[in-house]
Design a protein around this motif. Structure first.
Motif, short mmCIF file in Angstrom:
data_model
loop_
_atom_site.label_atom_id
_atom_site.label_comp_id
_atom_site.label_asym_id
_atom_site.label_seq_id
_atom_site.Cartn_x
_atom_site.Cartn_y
_atom_site.Cartn_z
N GLY A 48 -3.56 -10.67 -1.86
CA GLY A 48 -2.57 -11.69 -1.55
C GLY A 48 -2.56 -12.03 -0.07
O GLY A 48 -3.20 -11.37 0.75
N THR A 49 -1.83 -13.08 0.29
CA THR A 49 -1.86 -13.59 1.66
C THR A 49 -1.33 -12.59 2.69
O THR A 49 -1.75 -12.61 3.84
N GLU A 50 -0.42 -11.71 2.28
CA GLU A 50 0.15 -10.74 3.21
C GLU A 50 -0.53 -9.38 3.14
O GLU A 50 -0.15 -8.47 3.86
N GLY A 51 -1.50 -9.24 2.26
CA GLY A 51 -2.23 -7.98 2.15
C GLY A 51 -1.40 -6.84 1.62
O GLY A 51 -1.34 -5.77 2.20
N TRP A 52 -0.77 -7.06 0.46
CA TRP A 52 -0.02 -5.98 -0.17
C TRP A 52 -1.00 -4.99 -0.79
O TRP A 52 -2.08 -5.35 -1.23
N ASN A 53 -0.60 -3.72 -0.85
CA ASN A 53 -1.44 -2.69 -1.46
C ASN A 53 -1.75 -3.06 -2.90
O ASN A 53 -0.84 -3.40 -3.66
N LEU A 54 -3.01 -2.98 -3.26
CA LEU A 54 -3.43 -3.25 -4.63
C LEU A 54 -3.63 -1.91 -5.33
O LEU A 54 -4.60 -1.21 -5.08
N GLY A 55 -2.70 -1.57 -6.17
CA GLY A 55 -2.73 -0.29 -6.86
C GLY A 55 -1.98 0.77 -6.07
O GLY A 55 -1.25 0.48 -5.13
N ARG A 56 -2.16 1.98 -6.50
CA ARG A 56 -1.54 3.14 -5.84
C ARG A 56 -2.61 4.22 -5.79
O ARG A 56 -2.73 5.03 -6.69
N TRP A 57 -3.40 4.14 -4.72
CA TRP A 57 -4.50 5.10 -4.58
C TRP A 57 -3.95 6.50 -4.45
O TRP A 57 -2.92 6.70 -3.82
N PRO A 58 -4.50 7.50 -5.04
CA PRO A 58 -5.76 7.55 -5.77
C PRO A 58 -5.60 7.38 -7.28
O PRO A 58 -6.52 7.64 -8.04
N TYR A 59 -4.43 6.94 -7.74
CA TYR A 59 -4.17 6.86 -9.18
C TYR A 59 -4.54 5.52 -9.81
O TYR A 59 -4.92 5.48 -10.97
N GLN A 60 -4.37 4.44 -9.06
CA GLN A 60 -4.70 3.09 -9.54
C GLN A 60 -5.59 2.43 -8.49
O GLN A 60 -5.18 2.29 -7.34
N ILE A 61 -6.77 2.01 -8.91
CA ILE A 61 -7.74 1.42 -7.99
C ILE A 61 -8.41 0.23 -8.66
O ILE A 61 -8.72 0.29 -9.85
N VAL A 62 -8.63 -0.82 -7.89
CA VAL A 62 -9.41 -1.96 -8.35
C VAL A 62 -10.72 -1.97 -7.58
O VAL A 62 -10.74 -1.75 -6.37
N ALA A 63 -11.81 -2.23 -8.28
CA ALA A 63 -13.11 -2.41 -7.64
C ALA A 63 -13.71 -3.72 -8.14
O ALA A 63 -13.50 -4.12 -9.30
N HIS A 64 -14.43 -4.39 -7.26
CA HIS A 64 -15.13 -5.63 -7.59
C HIS A 64 -16.62 -5.47 -7.32
O HIS A 64 -17.03 -4.64 -6.51
N ILE A 65 -17.39 -6.31 -7.98
CA ILE A 65 -18.81 -6.48 -7.66
C ILE A 65 -19.13 -7.96 -7.83
O ILE A 65 -18.60 -8.61 -8.74
N ASP A 66 -19.96 -8.47 -6.94
CA ASP A 66 -20.36 -9.87 -6.96
C ASP A 66 -21.87 -9.94 -7.14
O ASP A 66 -22.60 -9.38 -6.33
N ARG A 67 -22.31 -10.62 -8.20
CA ARG A 67 -23.74 -10.83 -8.42
C ARG A 67 -23.95 -12.33 -8.64
O ARG A 67 -24.23 -12.77 -9.76
N PRO A 68 -23.78 -13.13 -7.57
CA PRO A 68 -23.81 -14.58 -7.71
C PRO A 68 -25.14 -15.12 -8.24
O PRO A 68 -25.14 -16.13 -8.96
#
Length: 133
Positions: A48-68
């Protein structure tokens, strides 16, 4: 446990590198993040625009991968050792789903922007998309 949610028929987790694991299963959250290095996957810590924590590490984590080059974008959610991988045909689709995950977790964890509701649609632009500092 890994679950595959594939949208168009041509998309498959086969187009994505494997996520960290070992002979005993999925490692704990911080170790899982560390093992992402070099795989193409990367942990997404702020959203988000203000950079809120995404998840609650180490219990909730999001990972992305880009293969354009393959038109394949992955979203992995790690929740207390359970990993779900979803494949998308565009970054926009993947990021829209990440918006949904972010809002759900912010509400559950009470650590995001104020005024969020589970039925919020569309998600306001301020709460959407990758954080860019």
């Amino acid at each position: 446990m890994t679950e595959n949610n594939v949208t168009p028929a041509r998309l498959s987790v086969e187009f994505l590198p494997e996520l960290p694991g070992d002979e005993w299963g999925v490692p704990d959250g911080y170790e899982w993040i560390a093992r992402l290095a070099g795989s193409g996957w990367y942990a997404v810590g702020l959203w988000g625009t203000e950079g809120w924590n995404l998840g609650r590490w180490p219990y909730q984590i999001v990972a992305h991968i880009d293969r354009p080059a393959l038109e394949v974008y992955g979203l992995a959610t790690y929740t207390e050792g359970d990993v779900t991988v979803t494949v998308f045909g565009s970054r926009e689709e993947r990021d829209a789903e990440t918006n949904e995950v972010a809002v759900a977790w912010w509400i559950t964890n009470e650590n995001g922007p104020e005024g969020l509701t589970p039925d919020m649609s569309p998600i306001p632009r301020a709460y959407s998309g990758p954080y860019r500092d």
